[in-house]
Design a protein around this motif. Structure first.
Motif, PDB file in Angstrom:
ATOM      1  N   SER A 276       0.825  -1.214   0.000  1.00  0.00           N
ATOM      2  CA  SER A 276       0.000   0.000   0.000  1.00  0.00           C
ATOM      3  C   SER A 276       0.856   1.260   0.000  1.00  0.00           C
ATOM      4  O   SER A 276       0.350   2.363  -0.240  1.00  0.00           O
ATOM      5  N   ARG A 277       2.161   1.119   0.246  1.00  0.00           N
ATOM      6  CA  ARG A 277       3.059   2.279   0.270  1.00  0.00           C
ATOM      7  C   ARG A 277       3.786   2.384  -1.065  1.00  0.00           C
ATOM      8  O   ARG A 277       4.542   1.488  -1.437  1.00  0.00           O
ATOM      9  N   ILE A 278       3.542   3.478  -1.776  1.00  0.00           N
ATOM     10  CA  ILE A 278       4.198   3.696  -3.062  1.00  0.00           C
ATOM     11  C   ILE A 278       4.606   5.153  -3.175  1.00  0.00           C
ATOM     12  O   ILE A 278       4.110   6.012  -2.434  1.00  0.00           O
ATOM     13  N   ASP A 279       5.514   5.428  -4.071  1.00  0.00           N
ATOM     14  CA  ASP A 279       5.805   6.800  -4.468  1.00  0.00           C
ATOM     15  C   ASP A 279       4.578   7.319  -5.218  1.00  0.00           C
ATOM     16  O   ASP A 279       4.162   6.732  -6.224  1.00  0.00           O
ATOM     17  N   ALA A 280       4.008   8.402  -4.748  1.00  0.00           N
ATOM     18  CA  ALA A 280       2.702   8.843  -5.248  1.00  0.00           C
ATOM     19  C   ALA A 280       2.720   9.207  -6.724  1.00  0.00           C
ATOM     20  O   ALA A 280       1.708   9.042  -7.419  1.00  0.00           O
ATOM     21  N   VAL A 281       3.828   9.719  -7.235  1.00  0.00           N
ATOM     22  CA  VAL A 281       3.855  10.191  -8.617  1.00  0.00           C
ATOM     23  C   VAL A 281       4.041   9.044  -9.594  1.00  0.00           C
ATOM     24  O   VAL A 281       3.297   8.897 -10.564  1.00  0.00           O
ATOM     25  N   SER A 282       5.034   8.182  -9.352  1.00  0.00           N
ATOM     26  CA  SER A 282       5.380   7.122 -10.305  1.00  0.00           C
ATOM     27  C   SER A 282       4.734   5.783 -10.000  1.00  0.00           C
ATOM     28  O   SER A 282       4.700   4.906 -10.866  1.00  0.00           O
ATOM     29  N   GLY A 283       4.244   5.595  -8.772  1.00  0.00           N
ATOM     30  CA  GLY A 283       3.709   4.294  -8.373  1.00  0.00           C
ATOM     31  C   GLY A 283       4.769   3.301  -7.973  1.00  0.00           C
ATOM     32  O   GLY A 283       4.469   2.124  -7.723  1.00  0.00           O
ATOM     33  N   ASN A 284       6.028   3.732  -7.893  1.00  0.00           N
ATOM     34  CA  ASN A 284       7.100   2.799  -7.538  1.00  0.00           C
ATOM     35  C   ASN A 284       6.938   2.299  -6.112  1.00  0.00           C
ATOM     36  O   ASN A 284       6.509   3.024  -5.215  1.00  0.00           O
ATOM     37  N   ALA A 285       7.287   1.036  -5.906  1.00  0.00           N
ATOM     38  CA  ALA A 285       7.192   0.440  -4.576  1.00  0.00           C
ATOM     39  C   ALA A 285       8.193   1.085  -3.616  1.00  0.00           C
ATOM     40  O   ALA A 285       9.260   1.546  -4.023  1.00  0.00           O
ATOM     41  N   VAL A 286       7.830   1.113  -2.351  1.00  0.00           N
ATOM     42  CA  VAL A 286       8.704   1.660  -1.300  1.00  0.00           C
ATOM     43  C   VAL A 286       9.352   0.504  -0.555  1.00  0.00           C
ATOM     44  O   VAL A 286       8.674  -0.259   0.139  1.00  0.00           O
ATOM     45  N   PHE A 287      10.659   0.364  -0.708  1.00  0.00           N
ATOM     46  CA  PHE A 287      11.418  -0.676  -0.018  1.00  0.00           C
ATOM     47  C   PHE A 287      12.366  -0.111   1.037  1.00  0.00           C
ATOM     48  O   PHE A 287      12.907  -0.854   1.841  1.00  0.00           O
ATOM     49  N   ASN A 288      12.606   1.183   0.993  1.00  0.00           N
ATOM     50  CA  ASN A 288      13.548   1.810   1.919  1.00  0.00           C
ATOM     51  C   ASN A 288      12.831   2.779   2.841  1.00  0.00           C
ATOM     52  O   ASN A 288      11.981   3.559   2.401  1.00  0.00           O
ATOM     53  N   GLY A 289      13.183   2.713   4.119  1.00  0.00           N
ATOM     54  CA  GLY A 289      12.518   3.535   5.120  1.00  0.00           C
ATOM     55  C   GLY A 289      11.271   2.890   5.676  1.00  0.00           C
ATOM     56  O   GLY A 289      10.376   3.583   6.166  1.00  0.00           O
ATOM     57  N   VAL A 290      11.194   1.552   5.637  1.00  0.00           N
ATOM     58  CA  VAL A 290      10.034   0.824   6.146  1.00  0.00           C
ATOM     59  C   VAL A 290      10.112   0.759   7.670  1.00  0.00           C
ATOM     60  O   VAL A 290      11.082   0.222   8.226  1.00  0.00           O
ATOM     61  N   PRO A 291       9.118   1.284   8.403  1.00  0.00           N
ATOM     62  CA  PRO A 291       9.157   1.217   9.871  1.00  0.00           C
ATOM     63  C   PRO A 291       9.063  -0.229  10.361  1.00  0.00           C
ATOM     64  O   PRO A 291       8.212  -0.993   9.896  1.00  0.00           O
ATOM     65  N   VAL A 292       9.937  -0.600  11.279  1.00  0.00           N
ATOM     66  CA  VAL A 292       9.945  -1.958  11.836  1.00  0.00           C
ATOM     67  C   VAL A 292      10.209  -1.894  13.328  1.00  0.00           C
ATOM     68  O   VAL A 292      10.737  -0.908  13.845  1.00  0.00           O
ATOM     69  N   THR A 293       9.824  -2.966  14.005  1.00  0.00           N
ATOM     70  CA  THR A 293      10.209  -3.157  15.404  1.00  0.00           C
ATOM     71  C   THR A 293      11.060  -4.423  15.476  1.00  0.00           C
ATOM     72  O   THR A 293      10.824  -5.381  14.734  1.00  0.00           O
ATOM     73  N   ILE A 294      12.024  -4.424  16.404  1.00  0.00           N
ATOM     74  CA  ILE A 294      12.958  -5.535  16.500  1.00  0.00           C
ATOM     75  C   ILE A 294      13.031  -5.980  17.948  1.00  0.00           C
ATOM     76  O   ILE A 294      13.200  -5.152  18.867  1.00  0.00           O
ATOM     77  N   THR A 295      12.873  -7.273  18.150  1.00  0.00           N
ATOM     78  CA  THR A 295      12.911  -7.838  19.495  1.00  0.00           C
ATOM     79  C   THR A 295      13.809  -9.070  19.514  1.00  0.00           C
ATOM     80  O   THR A 295      14.042  -9.699  18.475  1.00  0.00           O
ATOM     81  N   PRO A 296      14.335  -9.413  20.677  1.00  0.00           N
ATOM     82  CA  PRO A 296      15.210 -10.589  20.758  1.00  0.00           C
ATOM     83  C   PRO A 296      14.445 -11.884  20.512  1.00  0.00           C
ATOM     84  O   PRO A 296      13.242 -11.970  20.737  1.00  0.00           O
ATOM     85  N   VAL A 297      15.165 -12.888  20.036  1.00  0.00           N
ATOM     86  CA  VAL A 297      14.632 -14.245  19.932  1.00  0.00           C
ATOM     87  C   VAL A 297      15.481 -15.110  20.846  1.00  0.00           C
ATOM     88  O   VAL A 297      16.699 -15.190  20.662  1.00  0.00           O
TER      89      VAL A 297
END
Length: 737
Positions: free
Chosen positions: A716-737
């Motif tokens: 659902s996250r794309i560059d609004a003008v070109s429609g390119n997919a967003v792969f960089n700057g994706v918010p994440v949470t990280i927890t120990p395993v």
């Protein structure tokens, strides 16, 4: 041309594995097995340079897991069986028209993977598939990669294929953002031996500045590396634009439109204002602007790290805005336009964006394509026009597109699917029929697409190294025959489907050029080579072009015979100024302020003060990897080419991580090995692209499966003008395993 002994022969061809177009020297034994691959020292462009991928071409060509014959899936048991070519095409001719007859042409979709840009078949014969399907549902890897650059170029210059590249061999100053050519070998900037060219830049006294959230191998080579928060490149560039205007540093040498509009748009983006968003001090932003303006020649270049971000098109636009404002567009040592030898599509009207929209999310088309980020929507959403049949050519979008797991689920529900691919992989496993192309060395090679972005004008044609068996169709034959089968047609025995396609193109092109009487002068071992000969003869250096550029190697003009006589390639000279001739804008000026881009600056400004996530995810390039399809070569897997989570040691300690971590986004969750690395900025983590081969039929890839980073990206996250997919700057949470 080949050197032959009783035991072996040596031949020469262009490497087809990435955008660097390096020349290769290949030695084969009497059984046509590759025994050695070296760089071709006599290639005037690459001069013997070779990377690990090129050196492994023989292993890739002989991969025992590569499909040699068509296979058909039994849906009831989900098992595969080998089939004859006739049986495979018969099944397609039966099933595909039935789907289209029941649901209409828009029920079909076509997806084209990255390797299509590296093959003659992809350039010349995929259009036949598009015509056969007659659907607007076209998708490709372009909207997971470079579409922002092509859209910004289309809006500024009138043609999305008119892309300015840094004149690497003559520039005095290079500002590089989101690019790592020492790993990727260059992208939308065709430059064999990129490392050597950057070293030469510094040796002659030039300056290289790299802006990247990671201290990459390219950054190690630079005079200066600046960490930047992922996705904030447009803010940095706007800060530079603001400074150029505020300090009266502009030196505009081109005919431009929209100068005052861009000046006004840059007012809010002061260096102080963008500092908080980028993490780059205001004084550094101002200094970069002054250095670019003061350098004798300079170029700004930004690539995939900036394209695959929320404001990708704005970033690519501002790259060329700065090149214009500093007087460096279309200037030796600045950002210039290549002159490719083969005549391509000649655009006569200005580029238009959004001529139609996708069914479900109403996303605008770009260059005739919809964003791959909405392909799953079109398959999963019921209603008129729902996609029920898919054709893929050399692509693995389940691993390369956003929300890969969702797309995989969507593919499983299709009524019918056909793939042209060398592997049974994460995407093609959902197909009903897989048609494998021949070995790489059994195909001819000419770089139609990549030489349009070369840093020096050059041409090279490579005939097939190994002959095809008599009953084995070439890749052009597969695509031409597939186009007929999709239309429910079967050619009569002995019909040359490729020649039928080619003859229509050749006759039409000669007619438009007023050269119909010269049809018999075209040379070539087959109709494909005759088409290439025609494109060369009509091209900028061609013998049938009355306004041709003169080159020493072909004073009477270029044609296929010249390339056959020069198997190492021909040097066509340094880049030359091409404005205003290449412009296709309505104003016949460089459009500095296209309205679609000005409109998007409002969104950029609104986001400038937004809260930042604690941790964001970015991708990662590996020198010995090329998207998802080269992980089955043992020599290329392992060492640094591993699927691990790069994370700063401070974040490891702060989050209490051990050897494994759980990383979660709004779209999915993965467990990954942790690799502490102080070369990535705190608050940023990195996973490489194209992994996730668990359960694969490819032996080496399965043993080094890794995880699919696109389980974490959001379609659902794309560059609004070109429609390119967003792969960089994706918010994440990280927890120990």
């Amino acid at each position: 041309m080949s050197r032959v002994t009783a035991e072996a022969r040596t031949t020469y061809r262009t490497c087809p594995l990435c955008e660097a177009v390096c020349g290769l020297e290949i030695t084969l034994d009497a059984e046509d097995r590759v025994t050695r691959v070296r760089g071709d020292r006599d290639d005037p462009f690459s001069r013997g340079f070779i990377c690990p991928k090129g050196a492994s071409l023989g292993a890739l060509d002989a991969d025992p897991d590569r499909l040699a014959e068509p296979i058909i899936r039994d849906r009831a048991t989900d098992t595969w069986r080998q089939a004859t070519w006739a049986e495979a095409f018969d099944l397609i001719a039966e099933r595909a028209p039935a789907v289209l007859d029941e649901y209409g042409r828009q029920a079909a979709a076509l997806y084209l993977g990255n390797p299509n840009a590296h093959t003659i078949a992809g350039a010349l014969y995929v259009p036949a598939l598009i015509r056969a399907l007659s659907t607007r549902n076209l998708y490709s890897a372009s909207t997971a990669d470079q579409m922002p650059k092509q859209v910004s170029s289309g809006l500024m210059f009138g043609d999305p294929l008119t892309v300015a590249v840094p004149d690497l061999d003559r520039t005095d100053y290079l500002l590089m953002l989101g690019a790592n050519p020492l790993e990727s070998n260059g992208s939308l900037c065709t430059a064999p031996d990129y490392p050597g060219r950057l070293k030469a830049l510094r040796k002659r006294g030039g300056r290289l500045v790299v802006v990247d959230p990671r201290r990459t191998r390219t950054a190690d080579l630079a005079d200066e590396h600046l960490f930047i928060r992922p996705g904030s490149d447009a803010y940095l560039l706007f800060g530079i634009v603001h400074t150029l205007f505020a300090e009266d540093l502009t030196d505009i040498r081109d005919e431009v439109a929209g100068l005052e509009q861009i000046r006004s748009a840059a007012i809010p983006f002061t260096p102080e204002a963008v500092q908080a968003r980028t993490g780059i001090p205001a004084e550094t932003v101002g200094r970069l602007a002054r250095e670019l303006a003061a350098a004798p020649t300079a170029a700004v270049y930004a690539r995939i790290g900036t394209c695959t971000a929320e404001f990708g098109t704005l970033t690519q636009w501002l790259v060329d805005v700065i090149n214009v404002l500093t007087g460096n567009l279309d200037r030796p040592g600045g950002a210039m336009f290549a002159t490719a030898a083969a005549l391509g599509i000649v655009r006569t009207r200005p580029f238009r964006l959004g001529r139609w929209a996708s069914r479900v999310r109403e996303l605008p088309e770009a260059m005739g394509e919809f964003p791959v980020a909405t392909l799953a929507d079109e398959i999963l959403t019921p209603g008129e026009g729902q996609v029920r049949m898919l054709v893929t050519v050399a692509g693995n979008p389940v691993l390369s597109a956003p929300a890969g797991a969702r797309l995989g689920e969507a593919l499983a529900g299709l009524d019918f699917m056909v793939s042209v691919d060398r592997y049974l992989n994460e995407t093609t496993r959902h197909a009903d029929v897989i048609l494998p192309p021949p070995r790489t060395l059994q195909a001819p090679h000419y770089d139609f697409a990549l030489l349009q972005f070369a840093v020096r004008n050059y041409a090279r044609y490579s005939p097939p190294v190994v002959a095809l068996p008599g009953d084995r169709p070439s890749e052009p034959e597969i695509l031409a025959r597939l186009a007929l089968s999709l239309a429910g047609q079967q050619p009569e025995a002995g019909t040359d489907c490729v020649a039928a396609v080619d003859e229509l193109i050749i006759a039409g092109t000669l007619h438009k050029a007023g050269l119909g009487a010269r049809r018999g002068e075209l040379i070539g071992a087959n109709s494909t080579e005759q088409r290439i000969d025609l494109m060369l003869r009509l091209g900028p250096y061609g013998e049938w072009n009355p306004d041709r550029r003169s080159v020493d190697i072909a004073p009477e003009g270029l044609n296929l015979q010249v390339l056959l006589d020069n198997p190492h390639g021909v040097d066509l000279g340094a880049l030359q100024p091409r404005l205003p001739g290449v412009l296709r804008t309505a104003s016949r000026k460089v459009e500095l302020a296209p309205q679609q881009l000005l409109d998007d600056t409002t969104r950029l400004l609104a986001e400038m003060s937004a809260a930042r996530p604690d941790v964001v995810l970015i991708g990662r390039r590996h020198l010995r990897s090329n998207n998802s399809w080269m992980h089955n070569v043992p020599a290329l897997v392992g060492g640094s080419n591993t699927c691990t989570l790069h994370i700063h040691p401070d974040d490891v300690a702060r989050l209490g991580l051990g050897e494994l971590a759980a990383i979660e986004s709004a779209s999915g969750k993965l467990t990954v090995p942790v690799e502490p690395n102080d070369r990535i900025m705190p608050g940023v983590v990195s996973l490489p692209h194209g992994w996730g081969h668990a359960g694969s039929t490819q032996t080496a890839a399965r043993e080094h499966a890794g995880v699919n980073a696109n389980a974490l990206t959001d379609d659902s996250r794309i560059d609004a003008v070109s429609g390119n997919a967003v792969f960089n700057g994706v918010p994440v949470t990280i927890t120990p395993v």
